[in-house]
Design a protein around this motif. Structure first.
Motif, PDB file in Angstrom:
ATOM      1  N   LEU A 106       0.835  -1.202   0.000  1.00  0.00           N
ATOM      2  CA  LEU A 106       0.000   0.000   0.000  1.00  0.00           C
ATOM      3  C   LEU A 106       0.873   1.256   0.000  1.00  0.00           C
ATOM      4  O   LEU A 106       0.554   2.232  -0.689  1.00  0.00           O
ATOM      5  CB  LEU A 106      -0.924  -0.012   1.220  1.00  0.00           C
ATOM      6  CG  LEU A 106      -1.893   1.169   1.332  1.00  0.00           C
ATOM      7  CD1 LEU A 106      -2.775   1.266   0.100  1.00  0.00           C
ATOM      8  CD2 LEU A 106      -2.736   1.044   2.600  1.00  0.00           C
ATOM      9  N   MET A 109       2.056   1.751  -3.518  1.00  0.00           N
ATOM     10  CA  MET A 109       0.993   2.232  -4.401  1.00  0.00           C
ATOM     11  C   MET A 109       0.734   3.722  -4.193  1.00  0.00           C
ATOM     12  O   MET A 109       0.477   4.460  -5.142  1.00  0.00           O
ATOM     13  CB  MET A 109      -0.285   1.430  -4.161  1.00  0.00           C
ATOM     14  CG  MET A 109      -0.238   0.017  -4.727  1.00  0.00           C
ATOM     15  SD  MET A 109      -1.834  -0.836  -4.658  1.00  0.00           S
ATOM     16  CE  MET A 109      -2.026  -1.090  -2.888  1.00  0.00           C
ATOM     17  N   MET A 110       0.825   4.180  -2.943  1.00  0.00           N
ATOM     18  CA  MET A 110       0.610   5.598  -2.665  1.00  0.00           C
ATOM     19  C   MET A 110       1.772   6.441  -3.186  1.00  0.00           C
ATOM     20  O   MET A 110       1.580   7.555  -3.670  1.00  0.00           O
ATOM     21  CB  MET A 110       0.419   5.805  -1.160  1.00  0.00           C
ATOM     22  CG  MET A 110      -0.833   5.133  -0.614  1.00  0.00           C
ATOM     23  SD  MET A 110      -1.024   5.314   1.160  1.00  0.00           S
ATOM     24  CE  MET A 110      -1.463   7.029   1.278  1.00  0.00           C
ATOM     25  N   ARG A 113       1.453   7.134  -6.761  1.00  0.00           N
ATOM     26  CA  ARG A 113       0.454   8.171  -7.017  1.00  0.00           C
ATOM     27  C   ARG A 113       0.909   9.562  -6.576  1.00  0.00           C
ATOM     28  O   ARG A 113       0.118  10.493  -6.550  1.00  0.00           O
ATOM     29  CB  ARG A 113      -0.861   7.792  -6.330  1.00  0.00           C
ATOM     30  CG  ARG A 113      -1.570   6.632  -7.022  1.00  0.00           C
ATOM     31  CD  ARG A 113      -2.623   5.996  -6.128  1.00  0.00           C
ATOM     32  NE  ARG A 113      -3.417   5.014  -6.839  1.00  0.00           N
ATOM     33  CZ  ARG A 113      -3.007   3.779  -7.127  1.00  0.00           C
ATOM     34  NH1 ARG A 113      -1.782   3.391  -6.774  1.00  0.00           N
ATOM     35  NH2 ARG A 113      -3.796   2.932  -7.763  1.00  0.00           N
ATOM     36  N   LEU A 137      -9.423  -0.758   0.395  1.00  0.00           N
ATOM     37  CA  LEU A 137      -8.417   0.030  -0.325  1.00  0.00           C
ATOM     38  C   LEU A 137      -7.560  -0.842  -1.232  1.00  0.00           C
ATOM     39  O   LEU A 137      -7.278  -0.486  -2.372  1.00  0.00           O
ATOM     40  CB  LEU A 137      -7.522   0.768   0.678  1.00  0.00           C
ATOM     41  CG  LEU A 137      -8.135   1.992   1.356  1.00  0.00           C
ATOM     42  CD1 LEU A 137      -7.214   2.491   2.456  1.00  0.00           C
ATOM     43  CD2 LEU A 137      -8.387   3.093   0.349  1.00  0.00           C
ATOM     44  N   HIS A 138      -7.150  -1.990  -0.725  1.00  0.00           N
ATOM     45  CA  HIS A 138      -6.319  -2.890  -1.526  1.00  0.00           C
ATOM     46  C   HIS A 138      -7.097  -3.424  -2.729  1.00  0.00           C
ATOM     47  O   HIS A 138      -6.559  -3.511  -3.838  1.00  0.00           O
ATOM     48  CB  HIS A 138      -5.815  -4.056  -0.667  1.00  0.00           C
ATOM     49  CG  HIS A 138      -4.619  -3.725   0.156  1.00  0.00           C
ATOM     50  ND1 HIS A 138      -3.325  -3.831  -0.315  1.00  0.00           N
ATOM     51  CD2 HIS A 138      -4.510  -3.261   1.424  1.00  0.00           C
ATOM     52  CE1 HIS A 138      -2.474  -3.469   0.619  1.00  0.00           C
ATOM     53  NE2 HIS A 138      -3.171  -3.120   1.700  1.00  0.00           N
ATOM     54  N   ALA A 141      -7.564  -0.563  -5.265  1.00  0.00           N
ATOM     55  CA  ALA A 141      -6.301  -0.200  -5.904  1.00  0.00           C
ATOM     56  C   ALA A 141      -5.800  -1.279  -6.847  1.00  0.00           C
ATOM     57  O   ALA A 141      -5.263  -0.988  -7.922  1.00  0.00           O
ATOM     58  CB  ALA A 141      -5.248   0.090  -4.836  1.00  0.00           C
ATOM     59  N   GLU A 142      -5.994  -2.541  -6.474  1.00  0.00           N
ATOM     60  CA  GLU A 142      -5.432  -3.640  -7.267  1.00  0.00           C
ATOM     61  C   GLU A 142      -6.373  -4.136  -8.357  1.00  0.00           C
ATOM     62  O   GLU A 142      -5.924  -4.571  -9.419  1.00  0.00           O
ATOM     63  CB  GLU A 142      -5.046  -4.799  -6.341  1.00  0.00           C
ATOM     64  CG  GLU A 142      -3.933  -4.447  -5.352  1.00  0.00           C
ATOM     65  CD  GLU A 142      -3.624  -5.573  -4.382  1.00  0.00           C
ATOM     66  OE1 GLU A 142      -3.792  -6.752  -4.776  1.00  0.00           O
ATOM     67  OE2 GLU A 142      -3.223  -5.289  -3.239  1.00  0.00           O
ATOM     68  N   GLY A 144      -9.392  -2.314  -9.248  1.00  0.00           N
ATOM     69  CA  GLY A 144     -10.143  -1.221  -9.864  1.00  0.00           C
ATOM     70  C   GLY A 144     -11.641  -1.346  -9.655  1.00  0.00           C
ATOM     71  O   GLY A 144     -12.426  -0.714 -10.367  1.00  0.00           O
TER      72      GLY A 144
END
Length: 238
Positions: A106, A109-110, A113, A137-138, A141-142, A144
């Motif tokens: 995570l 991923m942030m 971004r 959130l996961h 994010a993973e 969509g």
């Protein structure tokens, strides 16, 4: 004078359905019904069939197509939701078995971004305190996809059934009203295609005339092919 920065003003706004629910099913159903029965009327009428046969064929196509569309949409959306549920459970197990690795994921991923590394880690640690928030959130994010915003199979099925039937009846209207003229039926089908395409543009950045003419072109191509085939078969049969 207060040194506090003014609070940002909140503006309410909404978004269109993009989750693959009723809108996609409705547009697909209406277009499919219009193209299918316009092409069918063109093919059967081009073969020289009497008005009764055209109406019988068109109504049978309407009923069979609407049921098929509804069952297909229900199964498709239900399968999609079940697949999402499976992936959510997979992610849940990963969070339980490897919390450190998922936390690092995570954070990464942030950072991708645009969040600074230190801030990304602080936010990720705070979010991971709530397992449900971390899981959502996961998944978003993973994959969509939001596991809390799944389309309804029943809504998709009913939507596709009604719109297919509505679209399919348009080219049959002249025959049902006693005006048994093939070109009038094809004109009705073309007008329906143009209108349906134009209405669909309300949910897209395309202009109404572009969307309408594009759908009319697709329908005309299908009707032209089936008319030629029907004419050839009718000549051969006679």
């Amino acid at each position: 004078m207060s040194s506090e920065a003014p609070a940002a003003e909140a503006h309410e706004h909404s978004h269109a359905d993009v989750s693959g629910g009723w809108l996609r099913a409705a547009v697909f159903g209406a277009m499919d019904g219009l193209v299918t029965n316009t092409a069918l009327v063109a093919g059967v009428g081009g073969g020289g069939a009497p008005a009764r046969t055209i109406v019988l064929s068109g109504v049978a196509s309407l009923v069979a197509g609407a049921i098929s569309m509804a069952l297909g949409e229900y199964t498709s959306v239900r399968t999609q939701n079940e697949q999402l549920d499976l992936e959510v459970e997979k992610e849940r197990r990963e969070l339980e078995r490897n919390p450190g690795g998922e936390l690092a994921e995570l954070v990464q991923m942030m950072q991708v971004r645009g969040v600074d590394a230190d801030l990304a880690r602080q936010v990720a640690v705070q979010l991971h305190r709530d397992p449900d928030v971390a899981l959502r959130l996961h998944v978003v994010a993973e994959l969509g996809l939001n596991p809390n915003d799944k389309p309804s199979p029943r809504v998709a099925a009913v939507s596709s059934f009604l719109t297919f039937a509505t679209g399919a009846v348009v080219p049959l209207l002249p025959y049902l009203l006693g005006w048994s003229v093939l070109w009038v039926a094809l004109l009705c089908g073309g007008a329906g295609l143009l209108a349906a395409g134009a209405l669909s543009s309300r949910f897209t950045p395309r202009s109404w005339w572009f969307a309408g003419l594009r759908q009319l072109l697709f329908g005309a191509l299908a009707a032209g092919v089936t008319y030629a085939i029907g004419t050839a078969i009718g000549v051969t049969a006679t």
